[in-house]
Design a protein around this motif. Sequence first.
Motif, PDB file in Angstrom:
ATOM      1  N   ASN A  37       0.796  -1.219   0.000  1.00 30.81           N
ATOM      2  CA  ASN A  37       0.000   0.000   0.000  1.00 30.81           C
ATOM      3  C   ASN A  37       0.832   1.276   0.000  1.00 30.81           C
ATOM      4  O   ASN A  37       1.959   1.288   0.505  1.00 30.81           O
ATOM      5  CB  ASN A  37      -0.866   0.044   1.266  1.00 30.81           C
ATOM      6  N   TRP A  38       0.218   2.312  -0.514  1.00 32.63           N
ATOM      7  CA  TRP A  38       0.713   3.674  -0.342  1.00 32.63           C
ATOM      8  C   TRP A  38      -0.351   4.469   0.414  1.00 32.63           C
ATOM      9  O   TRP A  38      -1.549   4.403   0.086  1.00 32.63           O
ATOM     10  CB  TRP A  38       1.020   4.340  -1.673  1.00 32.63           C
ATOM     11  N   ILE A  39       0.111   5.237   1.391  1.00 32.82           N
ATOM     12  CA  ILE A  39      -0.749   6.017   2.278  1.00 32.82           C
ATOM     13  C   ILE A  39      -0.054   7.357   2.486  1.00 32.82           C
ATOM     14  O   ILE A  39       1.180   7.409   2.519  1.00 32.82           O
ATOM     15  CB  ILE A  39      -0.933   5.280   3.624  1.00 32.82           C
ATOM     16  N   ARG A  40      -0.809   8.413   2.633  1.00 34.41           N
ATOM     17  CA  ARG A  40      -0.186   9.715   2.868  1.00 34.41           C
ATOM     18  C   ARG A  40      -0.896  10.468   3.989  1.00 34.41           C
ATOM     19  O   ARG A  40      -2.051  10.173   4.302  1.00 34.41           O
ATOM     20  CB  ARG A  40      -0.156  10.560   1.601  1.00 34.41           C
ATOM     21  N   GLN A  41      -0.188  11.424   4.554  1.00 33.78           N
ATOM     22  CA  GLN A  41      -0.762  12.270   5.594  1.00 33.78           C
ATOM     23  C   GLN A  41      -0.386  13.721   5.330  1.00 33.78           C
ATOM     24  O   GLN A  41       0.758  14.124   5.575  1.00 33.78           O
ATOM     25  CB  GLN A  41      -0.296  11.858   6.982  1.00 33.78           C
ATOM     26  N   PRO A  42      -1.327  14.506   4.819  1.00 39.77           N
ATOM     27  CA  PRO A  42      -1.063  15.933   4.622  1.00 39.77           C
ATOM     28  C   PRO A  42      -0.871  16.627   5.968  1.00 39.77           C
ATOM     29  O   PRO A  42      -1.356  16.149   7.001  1.00 39.77           O
ATOM     30  CB  PRO A  42      -2.326  16.434   3.912  1.00 39.77           C
ATOM     31  N   PRO A  43      -0.211  17.760   5.973  1.00 35.87           N
ATOM     32  CA  PRO A  43       0.033  18.461   7.241  1.00 35.87           C
ATOM     33  C   PRO A  43      -1.272  18.825   7.928  1.00 35.87           C
ATOM     34  O   PRO A  43      -2.184  19.392   7.316  1.00 35.87           O
ATOM     35  CB  PRO A  43       0.833  19.693   6.818  1.00 35.87           C
ATOM     36  N   GLY A  44      -1.379  18.474   9.185  1.00 35.89           N
ATOM     37  CA  GLY A  44      -2.549  18.808   9.974  1.00 35.89           C
ATOM     38  C   GLY A  44      -3.786  17.982   9.693  1.00 35.89           C
ATOM     39  O   GLY A  44      -4.877  18.285  10.208  1.00 35.89           O
ATOM     40  N   LYS A  45      -3.632  16.937   8.875  1.00 35.48           N
ATOM     41  CA  LYS A  45      -4.793  16.109   8.499  1.00 35.48           C
ATOM     42  C   LYS A  45      -4.540  14.644   8.834  1.00 35.48           C
ATOM     43  O   LYS A  45      -3.444  14.266   9.248  1.00 35.48           O
ATOM     44  CB  LYS A  45      -5.098  16.260   7.013  1.00 35.48           C
ATOM     45  N   GLY A  46      -5.551  13.829   8.636  1.00 33.98           N
ATOM     46  CA  GLY A  46      -5.433  12.409   8.921  1.00 33.98           C
ATOM     47  C   GLY A  46      -4.810  11.624   7.783  1.00 33.98           C
ATOM     48  O   GLY A  46      -4.458  12.173   6.738  1.00 33.98           O
ATOM     49  N   LEU A  47      -4.678  10.329   8.004  1.00 34.56           N
ATOM     50  CA  LEU A  47      -4.116   9.455   6.992  1.00 34.56           C
ATOM     51  C   LEU A  47      -5.092   9.276   5.829  1.00 34.56           C
ATOM     52  O   LEU A  47      -6.302   9.174   6.028  1.00 34.56           O
ATOM     53  CB  LEU A  47      -3.796   8.092   7.603  1.00 34.56           C
ATOM     54  N   GLU A  48      -4.538   9.231   4.622  1.00 30.76           N
ATOM     55  CA  GLU A  48      -5.329   9.017   3.410  1.00 30.76           C
ATOM     56  C   GLU A  48      -4.731   7.846   2.641  1.00 30.76           C
ATOM     57  O   GLU A  48      -3.571   7.894   2.224  1.00 30.76           O
ATOM     58  CB  GLU A  48      -5.342  10.269   2.533  1.00 30.76           C
ATOM     59  N   TRP A  49      -5.533   6.823   2.441  1.00 30.08           N
ATOM     60  CA  TRP A  49      -5.086   5.667   1.671  1.00 30.08           C
ATOM     61  C   TRP A  49      -5.102   6.009   0.192  1.00 30.08           C
ATOM     62  O   TRP A  49      -6.091   6.553  -0.321  1.00 30.08           O
ATOM     63  CB  TRP A  49      -5.997   4.473   1.969  1.00 30.08           C
ATOM     64  N   ILE A  50      -4.009   5.670  -0.521  1.00 28.08           N
ATOM     65  CA  ILE A  50      -3.875   6.008  -1.931  1.00 28.08           C
ATOM     66  C   ILE A  50      -4.219   4.810  -2.817  1.00 28.08           C
ATOM     67  O   ILE A  50      -4.931   4.940  -3.813  1.00 28.08           O
ATOM     68  CB  ILE A  50      -2.448   6.492  -2.243  1.00 28.08           C
ATOM     69  N   GLY A  51      -3.683   3.646  -2.471  1.00 26.48           N
ATOM     70  CA  GLY A  51      -3.924   2.469  -3.282  1.00 26.48           C
ATOM     71  C   GLY A  51      -2.987   1.353  -2.905  1.00 26.48           C
ATOM     72  O   GLY A  51      -2.109   1.520  -2.052  1.00 26.48           O
ATOM     73  N   TYR A  52      -3.177   0.196  -3.565  1.00 27.17           N
ATOM     74  CA  TYR A  52      -2.272  -0.922  -3.326  1.00 27.17           C
ATOM     75  C   TYR A  52      -2.018  -1.718  -4.590  1.00 27.17           C
ATOM     76  O   TYR A  52      -2.765  -1.636  -5.564  1.00 27.17           O
ATOM     77  CB  TYR A  52      -2.784  -1.837  -2.217  1.00 27.17           C
ATOM     78  N   MET A  53      -0.925  -2.484  -4.501  1.00 31.24           N
ATOM     79  CA  MET A  53      -0.669  -3.544  -5.473  1.00 31.24           C
ATOM     80  C   MET A  53      -0.660  -4.851  -4.702  1.00 31.24           C
ATOM     81  O   MET A  53       0.020  -4.966  -3.681  1.00 31.24           O
ATOM     82  CB  MET A  53       0.644  -3.341  -6.211  1.00 31.24           C
ATOM     83  N   SER A  54      -1.385  -5.827  -5.192  1.00 35.57           N
ATOM     84  CA  SER A  54      -1.460  -7.102  -4.485  1.00 35.57           C
ATOM     85  C   SER A  54      -0.270  -7.996  -4.804  1.00 35.57           C
ATOM     86  O   SER A  54       0.530  -7.703  -5.709  1.00 35.57           O
ATOM     87  CB  SER A  54      -2.743  -7.836  -4.872  1.00 35.57           C
ATOM     88  N   TYR A  55      -0.193  -9.100  -4.076  1.00 37.18           N
ATOM     89  CA  TYR A  55       0.863 -10.095  -4.285  1.00 37.18           C
ATOM     90  C   TYR A  55       0.852 -10.622  -5.720  1.00 37.18           C
ATOM     91  O   TYR A  55       1.884 -11.019  -6.254  1.00 37.18           O
ATOM     92  CB  TYR A  55       0.660 -11.248  -3.308  1.00 37.18           C
ATOM     93  N   SER A  56      -0.300 -10.615  -6.366  1.00 35.81           N
ATOM     94  CA  SER A  56      -0.432 -11.133  -7.731  1.00 35.81           C
ATOM     95  C   SER A  56      -0.204 -10.075  -8.800  1.00 35.81           C
ATOM     96  O   SER A  56      -0.168 -10.399  -9.985  1.00 35.81           O
ATOM     97  CB  SER A  56      -1.823 -11.734  -7.925  1.00 35.81           C
ATOM     98  N   GLY A  57      -0.056  -8.823  -8.376  1.00 39.33           N
ATOM     99  CA  GLY A  57       0.185  -7.742  -9.321  1.00 39.33           C
ATOM    100  C   GLY A  57      -1.029  -6.910  -9.673  1.00 39.33           C
ATOM    101  O   GLY A  57      -0.922  -5.951 -10.437  1.00 39.33           O
ATOM    102  N   SER A  58      -2.173  -7.248  -9.136  1.00 36.82           N
ATOM    103  CA  SER A  58      -3.361  -6.426  -9.386  1.00 36.82           C
ATOM    104  C   SER A  58      -3.291  -5.162  -8.554  1.00 36.82           C
ATOM    105  O   SER A  58      -2.623  -5.113  -7.513  1.00 36.82           O
ATOM    106  CB  SER A  58      -4.624  -7.206  -9.062  1.00 36.82           C
ATOM    107  N   THR A  59      -3.981  -4.121  -9.021  1.00 37.69           N
ATOM    108  CA  THR A  59      -3.957  -2.842  -8.332  1.00 37.69           C
ATOM    109  C   THR A  59      -5.371  -2.369  -8.011  1.00 37.69           C
ATOM    110  O   THR A  59      -6.338  -2.749  -8.677  1.00 37.69           O
ATOM    111  CB  THR A  59      -3.254  -1.759  -9.165  1.00 37.69           C
ATOM    112  N   TYR A  60      -5.444  -1.525  -6.993  1.00 35.47           N
ATOM    113  CA  TYR A  60      -6.715  -0.913  -6.610  1.00 35.47           C
ATOM    114  C   TYR A  60      -6.398   0.443  -6.019  1.00 35.47           C
ATOM    115  O   TYR A  60      -5.481   0.567  -5.207  1.00 35.47           O
ATOM    116  CB  TYR A  60      -7.458  -1.779  -5.603  1.00 35.47           C
TER     117      TYR A  60
END
Length: 122
Positions: A37-60
């Motif tokens: 997964n990739w996740i980010r946290q802008p300054p002063g804000k909460g965590l935001e999930w960006i997306g993932y790549m699975s073990y098989s190579g699929s993405t979401y």
Amino acid sequence: QVQLQESGPGLVKPSQTLSLTCTVSGGSITTNYYYWNWIRQPPGKGLEWIGYMSYSGSTYYSPSLKSRTSISRDTSNNQFSLQVSSVTPEDTAVYYCARGSYYRDTFYFGSWGQGTQVTVSS
């Protein structure tokens, strides 16, 4: 124990593409049933999930970022990468990579990188 380490430029100009890489050690990114997964946290804000790549190579991807986001992998180097195009100052954040998995229909983030600051500014 798996370890993750983010790397990439700390400063990106508006309208350019942000590119980050997560290097994984202590475990393979192709091991069954793990999601990278990739996740980010802008300054002063909460965590935001960006997306993932699975073990098989699929993405979401998060619907809010899907049009500008791409996640890829390099299995030979056990790395996965994030690209966010057409960045604006609102993309300024600490970016994290994390390993996730499902347990009884609940998704857990089990291991995290330390995070890397990315600032979008001219």
